[in-house]
Design a protein around this motif. Sequence first.
Motif, PDB file in Angstrom:
ATOM      1  N   GLU A   1       0.824  -1.204   0.000  1.00 10.38           N
ATOM      2  CA  GLU A   1       0.000   0.000   0.000  1.00 10.38           C
ATOM      3  C   GLU A   1       0.859   1.255   0.000  1.00 10.38           C
ATOM      4  O   GLU A   1       1.931   1.281   0.575  1.00 10.38           O
ATOM      5  CB  GLU A   1      -0.926   0.014   1.236  1.00 10.38           C
ATOM      6  N   ARG A   2       0.345   2.271  -0.607  1.00  9.67           N
ATOM      7  CA  ARG A   2       1.050   3.551  -0.626  1.00  9.67           C
ATOM      8  C   ARG A   2       0.459   4.435   0.468  1.00  9.67           C
ATOM      9  O   ARG A   2      -0.186   5.448   0.187  1.00  9.67           O
ATOM     10  CB  ARG A   2       0.911   4.198  -1.994  1.00  9.67           C
ATOM     11  N   ILE A   3       0.688   4.010   1.711  1.00  6.24           N
ATOM     12  CA  ILE A   3       0.216   4.771   2.858  1.00  6.24           C
ATOM     13  C   ILE A   3       1.376   4.937   3.834  1.00  6.24           C
ATOM     14  O   ILE A   3       2.322   4.156   3.818  1.00  6.24           O
ATOM     15  CB  ILE A   3      -0.980   4.092   3.562  1.00  6.24           C
ATOM     16  N   ALA A   4       1.256   5.948   4.663  1.00  2.00           N
ATOM     17  CA  ALA A   4       2.310   6.192   5.653  1.00  2.00           C
ATOM     18  C   ALA A   4       2.060   5.334   6.889  1.00  2.00           C
ATOM     19  O   ALA A   4       0.922   5.165   7.330  1.00  2.00           O
ATOM     20  CB  ALA A   4       2.325   7.660   6.034  1.00  2.00           C
ATOM     21  N   LEU A   5       3.134   4.796   7.432  1.00  7.59           N
ATOM     22  CA  LEU A   5       3.047   4.063   8.689  1.00  7.59           C
ATOM     23  C   LEU A   5       2.927   5.067   9.836  1.00  7.59           C
ATOM     24  O   LEU A   5       3.452   6.179   9.745  1.00  7.59           O
ATOM     25  CB  LEU A   5       4.308   3.227   8.906  1.00  7.59           C
ATOM     26  N   PRO A   6       2.267   4.670  10.922  1.00  5.03           N
ATOM     27  CA  PRO A   6       2.245   5.545  12.095  1.00  5.03           C
ATOM     28  C   PRO A   6       3.666   5.792  12.602  1.00  5.03           C
ATOM     29  O   PRO A   6       4.555   4.961  12.430  1.00  5.03           O
ATOM     30  CB  PRO A   6       1.447   4.738  13.128  1.00  5.03           C
ATOM     31  N   ARG A   7       3.864   6.909  13.235  1.00  5.58           N
ATOM     32  CA  ARG A   7       5.195   7.287  13.723  1.00  5.58           C
ATOM     33  C   ARG A   7       5.757   6.272  14.713  1.00  5.58           C
ATOM     34  O   ARG A   7       6.962   6.075  14.792  1.00  5.58           O
ATOM     35  CB  ARG A   7       5.114   8.676  14.357  1.00  5.58           C
ATOM     36  N   ASP A   8       4.897   5.596  15.467  1.00  2.00           N
ATOM     37  CA  ASP A   8       5.344   4.642  16.479  1.00  2.00           C
ATOM     38  C   ASP A   8       5.378   3.192  15.980  1.00  2.00           C
ATOM     39  O   ASP A   8       5.508   2.270  16.785  1.00  2.00           O
ATOM     40  CB  ASP A   8       4.444   4.732  17.713  1.00  2.00           C
ATOM     41  N   ALA A   9       5.294   2.988  14.682  1.00  2.00           N
ATOM     42  CA  ALA A   9       5.286   1.623  14.139  1.00  2.00           C
ATOM     43  C   ALA A   9       6.588   0.900  14.472  1.00  2.00           C
ATOM     44  O   ALA A   9       7.659   1.509  14.525  1.00  2.00           O
ATOM     45  CB  ALA A   9       5.068   1.645  12.627  1.00  2.00           C
TER      46      ALA A   9
ATOM     47  N   ASP B   1      14.637  -9.154   0.354  1.00  2.00           N
ATOM     48  CA  ASP B   1      13.699  -8.039   0.398  1.00  2.00           C
ATOM     49  C   ASP B   1      12.304  -8.610   0.606  1.00  2.00           C
ATOM     50  O   ASP B   1      11.832  -9.427  -0.203  1.00  2.00           O
ATOM     51  CB  ASP B   1      13.789  -7.220  -0.886  1.00  2.00           C
ATOM     52  N   LEU B   2      11.649  -8.195   1.680  1.00  2.00           N
ATOM     53  CA  LEU B   2      10.340  -8.719   2.056  1.00  2.00           C
ATOM     54  C   LEU B   2       9.243  -7.743   1.711  1.00  2.00           C
ATOM     55  O   LEU B   2       9.371  -6.540   1.971  1.00  2.00           O
ATOM     56  CB  LEU B   2      10.307  -9.014   3.560  1.00  2.00           C
ATOM     57  N   LEU B   3       8.144  -8.248   1.145  1.00  2.00           N
ATOM     58  CA  LEU B   3       6.989  -7.438   0.827  1.00  2.00           C
ATOM     59  C   LEU B   3       5.841  -7.887   1.715  1.00  2.00           C
ATOM     60  O   LEU B   3       5.385  -9.030   1.612  1.00  2.00           O
ATOM     61  CB  LEU B   3       6.622  -7.581  -0.651  1.00  2.00           C
ATOM     62  N   LEU B   4       5.390  -7.015   2.598  1.00  2.00           N
ATOM     63  CA  LEU B   4       4.334  -7.345   3.544  1.00  2.00           C
ATOM     64  C   LEU B   4       2.984  -6.896   3.014  1.00  2.00           C
ATOM     65  O   LEU B   4       2.911  -5.958   2.212  1.00  2.00           O
ATOM     66  CB  LEU B   4       4.597  -6.677   4.895  1.00  2.00           C
ATOM     67  N   VAL B   5       1.934  -7.576   3.468  1.00  2.00           N
ATOM     68  CA  VAL B   5       0.564  -7.215   3.070  1.00  2.00           C
ATOM     69  C   VAL B   5      -0.186  -6.730   4.302  1.00  2.00           C
ATOM     70  O   VAL B   5       0.175  -7.052   5.441  1.00  2.00           O
ATOM     71  CB  VAL B   5      -0.173  -8.404   2.416  1.00  2.00           C
TER      72      VAL B   5
END
Length: 139
Positions: free
Chosen positions: A44-52, A131-135
């Motif tokens: 996904e082209r979304i930002a992770l939360p700052r505390d991820a 290189d890992l691609l997560l869903v």
Amino acid sequence: MPMMIRPAVVAALLISSALAVTSPAEAESSLRAGRLTGTVSIRERIALPRDAVVEVSLVDVARQDAPSRRIARTRIVTRGRQPPLPFVLNYPADRGRGHADYAVQARIESRGQLLFITDTRAAPPPEGRLDLLLVRASR
């Protein structure tokens, strides 16, 4: 007239072919101690939360109908950094018991909630880079 091959040439060919073959035991022993590097990315082209928090683990999944045995784990607090996120996973000498079947797993969490996870089996490559691609995890 048949061509004769010298014994020294035959011996050299046999030795070089024997050195080029890696047995399964030798391949497994390469995983007994070392380093695995790579990146963790998401589809996904979304930002992770700052505390991820990203967690990458090397596990032994050889035992059927039993939990996998974790060999090594690294945790990365993102502090606002976004994928692809580099990781380094050092694993100790495995004094394992019997047959081992290794896999690399990764997950991203925020405030105890699973956000992303690996959905396919990733075997550690011989060259030590993956290189890992997560869903996205289902809610």
